[in-house]
Design a protein around this motif. Structure first.
Motif, short mmCIF file in Angstrom:
data_model
loop_
_atom_site.label_atom_id
_atom_site.label_comp_id
_atom_site.label_asym_id
_atom_site.label_seq_id
_atom_site.Cartn_x
_atom_site.Cartn_y
_atom_site.Cartn_z
N ARG A 212 -35.44 -0.33 35.01
CA ARG A 212 -36.51 0.46 35.64
C ARG A 212 -36.75 1.77 34.92
N LEU A 213 -36.44 1.79 33.63
CA LEU A 213 -36.76 2.97 32.81
C LEU A 213 -38.25 3.28 32.97
N CYS A 214 -38.59 4.56 32.97
CA CYS A 214 -40.01 4.95 33.14
C CYS A 214 -40.89 4.19 32.15
N LEU A 215 -41.92 3.57 32.70
CA LEU A 215 -42.83 2.79 31.85
C LEU A 215 -43.70 3.70 30.98
N GLY A 216 -43.91 4.92 31.47
CA GLY A 216 -44.82 5.82 30.75
C GLY A 216 -44.11 6.79 29.83
N LYS A 217 -42.81 6.53 29.54
CA LYS A 217 -42.03 7.52 28.79
C LYS A 217 -42.66 7.91 27.44
N ASP A 218 -42.97 6.93 26.61
CA ASP A 218 -43.53 7.23 25.28
C ASP A 218 -44.86 7.95 25.40
N PHE A 219 -45.67 7.44 26.33
CA PHE A 219 -46.97 8.07 26.53
C PHE A 219 -46.80 9.51 27.01
N ALA A 220 -45.84 9.72 27.95
CA ALA A 220 -45.64 11.07 28.50
C ALA A 220 -45.24 12.05 27.40
N ASN B 59 -50.18 2.62 42.13
CA ASN B 59 -48.77 2.76 41.77
C ASN B 59 -48.56 3.33 40.38
N LEU B 60 -49.61 3.36 39.59
CA LEU B 60 -49.49 4.01 38.29
C LEU B 60 -49.83 5.49 38.43
N ILE B 61 -50.81 5.75 39.29
CA ILE B 61 -51.24 7.13 39.46
C ILE B 61 -50.10 7.96 40.05
N ALA C 56 -36.48 21.10 28.03
CA ALA C 56 -37.10 21.57 29.29
C ALA C 56 -36.85 20.52 30.39
N LEU C 57 -36.97 19.24 30.01
CA LEU C 57 -36.75 18.17 31.00
C LEU C 57 -35.28 18.06 31.42
N ARG C 58 -34.39 18.42 30.51
CA ARG C 58 -32.95 18.41 30.87
C ARG C 58 -32.71 19.45 31.97
N ASP D 71 -48.28 13.73 38.14
CA ASP D 71 -47.77 15.10 38.16
C ASP D 71 -46.55 15.34 37.28
N THR D 72 -45.88 14.26 36.89
CA THR D 72 -44.59 14.41 36.20
C THR D 72 -44.72 15.19 34.88
N SER D 73 -45.71 14.81 34.05
CA SER D 73 -45.84 15.50 32.76
C SER D 73 -46.32 16.93 32.95
N PRO E 183 -35.82 18.52 35.31
CA PRO E 183 -36.37 17.15 35.30
C PRO E 183 -37.47 17.01 36.35
N SER E 184 -38.58 16.38 35.97
CA SER E 184 -39.71 16.27 36.90
C SER E 184 -39.33 15.52 38.18
N VAL E 185 -38.40 14.57 38.05
CA VAL E 185 -37.89 13.89 39.25
C VAL E 185 -36.43 14.37 39.40
N GLY F 297 -47.16 -2.54 45.18
CA GLY F 297 -47.18 -2.09 43.78
C GLY F 297 -45.79 -1.83 43.20
N ILE F 298 -45.75 -1.69 41.89
CA ILE F 298 -44.50 -1.64 41.13
C ILE F 298 -43.53 -0.54 41.61
N PHE F 299 -44.07 0.59 42.03
CA PHE F 299 -43.20 1.74 42.29
C PHE F 299 -42.27 1.53 43.49
C1 HEM Z 1 -42.47 13.85 32.01
C2 HEM Z 1 -43.05 12.77 32.45
C3 HEM Z 1 -42.39 11.68 33.25
C4 HEM Z 1 -41.15 11.63 33.80
C5 HEM Z 1 -40.06 12.69 33.75
C6 HEM Z 1 -41.03 10.34 34.45
C7 HEM Z 1 -39.91 9.91 35.13
C8 HEM Z 1 -39.81 8.69 35.79
C9 HEM Z 1 -38.70 8.28 36.60
C10 HEM Z 1 -37.46 9.12 36.90
C11 HEM Z 1 -38.96 7.04 37.07
C12 HEM Z 1 -38.10 6.20 38.02
C13 HEM Z 1 -38.61 6.42 39.42
C14 HEM Z 1 -37.99 5.49 40.41
O1 HEM Z 1 -37.79 4.31 40.12
O2 HEM Z 1 -37.71 5.96 41.53
C15 HEM Z 1 -40.24 6.64 36.54
C16 HEM Z 1 -40.84 5.42 36.79
C17 HEM Z 1 -42.10 5.12 36.38
N1 HEM Z 1 -42.94 5.88 35.62
FE1 HEM Z 1 -42.53 7.70 34.83
N2 HEM Z 1 -42.20 9.64 34.30
C18 HEM Z 1 -43.06 10.42 33.56
C19 HEM Z 1 -44.36 10.11 33.20
C20 HEM Z 1 -44.98 8.92 33.47
C21 HEM Z 1 -46.33 8.61 33.10
C22 HEM Z 1 -47.27 9.56 32.36
C23 HEM Z 1 -46.58 7.35 33.56
C24 HEM Z 1 -47.82 6.52 33.45
C25 HEM Z 1 -48.87 6.80 32.77
C26 HEM Z 1 -45.38 6.88 34.22
C27 HEM Z 1 -45.24 5.65 34.80
C28 HEM Z 1 -44.12 5.21 35.46
C29 HEM Z 1 -44.03 3.94 36.16
C30 HEM Z 1 -45.13 2.89 36.27
C31 HEM Z 1 -42.77 3.88 36.74
C32 HEM Z 1 -42.19 2.75 37.60
C33 HEM Z 1 -41.36 1.83 36.71
C34 HEM Z 1 -40.64 0.75 37.50
O3 HEM Z 1 -40.31 0.96 38.67
O4 HEM Z 1 -40.40 -0.30 36.90
N3 HEM Z 1 -44.43 7.86 34.14
N4 HEM Z 1 -40.73 7.66 35.75
#
Ligand code: HEM
Length: 504
Positions: free
Chosen positions: A437-445, A287-289, A357-359, A294-296, A362-364, A93-95
Motif C-alpha cells: 500500500r505504498l503511496c501510489l502518487g509518490k513519484d508524481f508528488a 478516492n484519488l482526490i 522536510a517530510l521526515r 493536500d499532502t503535497s 510528514p503530511s500523514v 474506492g481504493i483508499f
Molecule cells: C507529499 C505527498 C504525499 C504523501 C506524503 C503521501 C502519503 C501517503 C500515505 C502515507 C499513504 C497511505 C495512506 C493509508 O493507506 O492510510 C498514501 C496512499 C495513497 N496516496 Fe499518497 N501521498 C502523497 C501524495 C499523493 C498524491 C499527489 C497522490 C495522487 C495524485 C497520492 C495518491 C495516493 C493513493 C491513491 C493512495 C492509496 C494507495 C492504496 O491504498 O493502495 N498521494 N499516500
C-alpha cells in the motif's frame, strides 16, 4: 508514577489513559506521542475509557512497521471500523477498501500512474497551473504590496498551495480543473463541498459510533453537513461522468482521449463485459482526490518554513537550480524559463531537502491498521484480533536510533552520498507508507513538489512573517494550524547572476 514508568502513561480506573490524552491534545499531540514512544522503546499500548473503542497499540519501531506493512500485510487491513466511518464519502474506492476490491483498483490505477501518457499529462497540467496561475498570483501580491499598506502584503502560502494541488489532482482524477487557484482566490462550490465532506467524515473518528449514527439518522450537526456536501460531490461527479461518456461515444480518436483516471477506468468498462458502474467510477475519482489534494501542499508549506530558518540550504537549492538553467541556456535558451521533466529529475539536492522536510513534518503524521487474527510484533508485543494499531510516522522521523543524534536538525545532506540522493527504507522513512500500500502518487508528488519549489525559488524569496505562529493542526493531514503567512519578494537578479557565473 509506577504505571507511567512501565506503560508510558498512568492508567486510571474507568477512564484509562484518557486524561493524559486530553493533556496531549491541548499541547502538541505529535510531540507528546514522540516523547512517550522514546521512553517506551518505540511501542506502547494505549488504554481508553472502558466504554469507548479507543484501545490501541502505538508503534514507531521500524521492525514492527516492516512486519505490519509488508511481511504479514494480509493480517493488517484498514478494517471495518475505518471503512464504516469513511464509506459514505469514499464508497468502495481504493483508499478505504481492503481485499479484492482494493487489489483490483490498485492494479489498474498503478498501471495508469506509471504510464508515459499519464506522466506527460500530469507534467503538462502542472506547467499550466504554475506558470499561468501560481506565479501570476505571487506576482500580484508583490504589486498589491507596493500600492497598499504594508499589512496587506502578506499572503497565506499554505492556502495558495492547497488550491494549486486541489486543481491539479482534480485534473488528474476527473480531467476537470475546478479553478480554485486563480486571481482573487474565488470560492468554488465543489471544493467547498469536498472540504466540508472530509471534515465531517473526520469528526466521526472523535465521536462515539452510536452518537454519529444517531446524528446521521436525523441528519443533524456535522452529519447534516456531510449529507448535503456528499450530495454536491455526487452531483458534480455524475455531471462529469455523463459529459465524458458523451465525449467517448462521439468516437474521437484515441489521441484526443484524455489520460485522466476517470477516462481510463471508463475505457476499461467499455472493453469488459460488466465494467465499472457509475457509482464505482465516482468512488475511484473521489478516492484519488482525498489522498492527493493536500499532502503535497502541506509538505511544501513546511518545506518553505524550514528554508526560512536555514538560509544556507536555500542558497544551495538556488545554486543547483541555476546550474540547470545555465546548462540549458548554453544550448540556446531564451523566453520564460519552464523546467523540463528531465531537469527536475536532476535536482538531487532539492529532492533531499524535500525529503528532509517530510521526515520532520510528514503530511500523514499517524496512520492505522486493524488486526485480523491474533498476532505478535517482532518486538514481542502481543496483538489481539480486532486491536487497532497506530503507527506514528512523525515520531519515526524524530527517532535517534534511526537518524542519529542530530535528528532534530533540518539537514538535507543526510540524504546524499557523493552528491547523489540515496533513498531510505520505507520502514524507517514511512512518509509515503510502505509495502503493497505504498503511496501510489509518490513519484508524481516528488515531481510536483520539486517543480513548484524550483519555479518559485528561481524567481522569488519567500519571507516568512516572524510574528505569525506556526504550529501543526491536529488532523489526519499535517496542516499548519494558522496557515503560513509570508511576503513574496522578487529574487535579486544579481544573486541569480552570481550563481550562473559560479557554475562556469
Ligand atoms: C507529499 C505527498 C504525499 C504523501 C506524503 C503521501 C502519503 C501517503 C500515505 C502515507 C499513504 C497511505 C495512506 C493509508 O493507506 O492510510 C498514501 C496512499 C495513497 N496516496 Fe499518497 N501521498 C502523497 C501524495 C499523493 C498524491 C499527489 C497522490 C495522487 C495524485 C497520492 C495518491 C495516493 C493513493 C491513491 C493512495 C492509496 C494507495 C492504496 O491504498 O493502495 N498521494 N499516500
Amino acid at each position: 508514577l509506577r504505571q507511567k514508568k512501565r506503560r508510558g502513561l498512568p492508567n486510571w480506573p474507568l477512564v484509562g489513559m484518557l486524561p493524559s490524552l486530553v493533556f496531549g491534545i491541548k499541547e502538541n499531540i505529535y510531540e507528546w506521542l514522540t516523547e512517550i514512544l522514546q521512553g517506551q522503546n518505540g511501542t506502547f499500548t494505549f488504554r481508553g475509557p472502558w466504554f469507548t473503542n479507543l484501545n490501541c497499540v502505538v508503534t514507531s519501531d521500524p521492525r514492527n512497521l516492516e512486519y505490519l506493512l509488508k511481511t504479514n500485510f494480509p493480517n493488517f487491513p484498514k478494517g471495518d471500523y475505518f471503512r464504516g466511518a469513511v464509506s459514505d464519502l469514499l464508497g468502495d474506492g481504493i483508499f478505504g477498501a481492503d481485499g479484492d476490491v482494493w487489489r483490483r483498483q490498485r492494479k489498474t490505477a498503478s498501471l495508469e500512474f506509471h504510464s508515459a501518457k499519464f506522466r506527460r499529462m500530469t507534467a503538462d497540467s502542472l506547467v499550466d497551473l504554475v506558470h499561468a496561475r501560481l506565479l501570476p498570483v505571487l506576482e500580484d501580491s508583490i504589486i498589491r504590496a507596493k500600492s497598499a499598506a504594508a499589512s496587506s502584503s502578506t499572503i497565506d502560502l499554505q492556502e495558495i498551495l492547497l488550491r494549486l494541488t486541489f486543481d491539479n489532482v482534480c485534473t488528474i482524477a476527473f480531467g476537470v480543473d475546478p479553478g480554485c487557484l486563480s486571481s482573487g482566490l474565488p470560492e468554488i462550490p465543489f471544493a467547498r463541498a469536498f472540504e466540508d465532506a472530509t471534515e465531517a467524515t473526520i469528526a466521526r473518528f472523535v465521536t462515539p459510533t452510536l452518537v454519529w449514527k444517531a446524528m446521521r439518522f436525523f441528519g443533524i450537526g456535522s452529519e447534516g453537513v456531510l449529507r448535503k456536501s456528499i450530495t454536491e460531490v455526487d452531483d458534480f461527479a455524475r455531471e462529469v461522468i455523463r459529459a465524458r461518456k458523451m465525449e467517448l461515444s462521439s468516437g474521437r480518436g484515441p489521441e484526443k482521449i484524455g489520460s485522466d483516471l476517470l477516462t481510463v477506468f471508463m475505457g476499461l468498462s467499455n472493453g469488459e463485459k460488466e465494467g465499472f458502474s457509475e457509482k464505482l467510477l465516482r468512488d475511484v475519482c473521489v478516492n484519488l482526490i482525498l489522498p492527493g489534494r493536500d499532502t503535497s501542499s502541506v509538505a511544501l508549506s513546511w518545506f518553505f518554513w524550514l528554508l526560512s530558518g536555514n538560509p544556507p540550504v536555500e542558497e544551495k537549492i538556488v545554486e543547483e537550480i541555476c546550474g540547470i538553467v545555465r546548462e540549458r541556456e548554453e544550448g540556446g535558451g531564451g523566453g520564460e524559463f519552464i523546467f523540463r521533466a528531465e531537469e527536475v529529475k536532476k535536482m538531487e539536492y532539492l529532492h533531499a531537502a524535500v525529503s528532509e522536510a517530510l521526515r520532520l513534518y510528514p503530511s500523514v503524521p499517524v496512520d492505522h491498521k486493524e488486526v485480523l487474527e491474533d498476532d505478535e510484533f517482532p518486538d514481542g508485543t502481543k496483538l489481539k484480533k480486532g486491536t487497532k494499531v497506530v503507527y506514528a510516522i512523525y515520531a519515526m522521523g524524530r527517532t535517534e536510533s534511526i537518524w542519529g543524534e542530530d535528528y532534530r536538525e533540518f539537514k538535507p545532506e543526510r540524504w546524499l552520498r557523493d552528491g547523489r540522493f540515496m533513498s531510505e527504507s520505507a520502514y524507517k522513512f514511512t512518509a509515503f507508507n510502505g509495502g503493497p500500500r505504498l503511496c501510489l502518487g509518490k513519484d508524481f508528488a516528488y515531481y510536483q513538489m520539486k517543480f513548484v519549489a524550483a519555479s518559485i525559488l528561481y524567481r522569488y524569496r519567500v519571507v516568512v512573517d516572524e510574528n505569525h505562529p506556526v504550529v501543526p493542526k491536529m488532523a489526519l493531514t499535517m496542516y499548519m494550524k494558522y496557515g503560513l503567512k509570508v511576503v513574496i519578494r522578487r529574487r535579486d537578479p544579481l544573486e541569480i547572476e552570481k550563481y550562473l557565473k559560479l557554475q562556469s
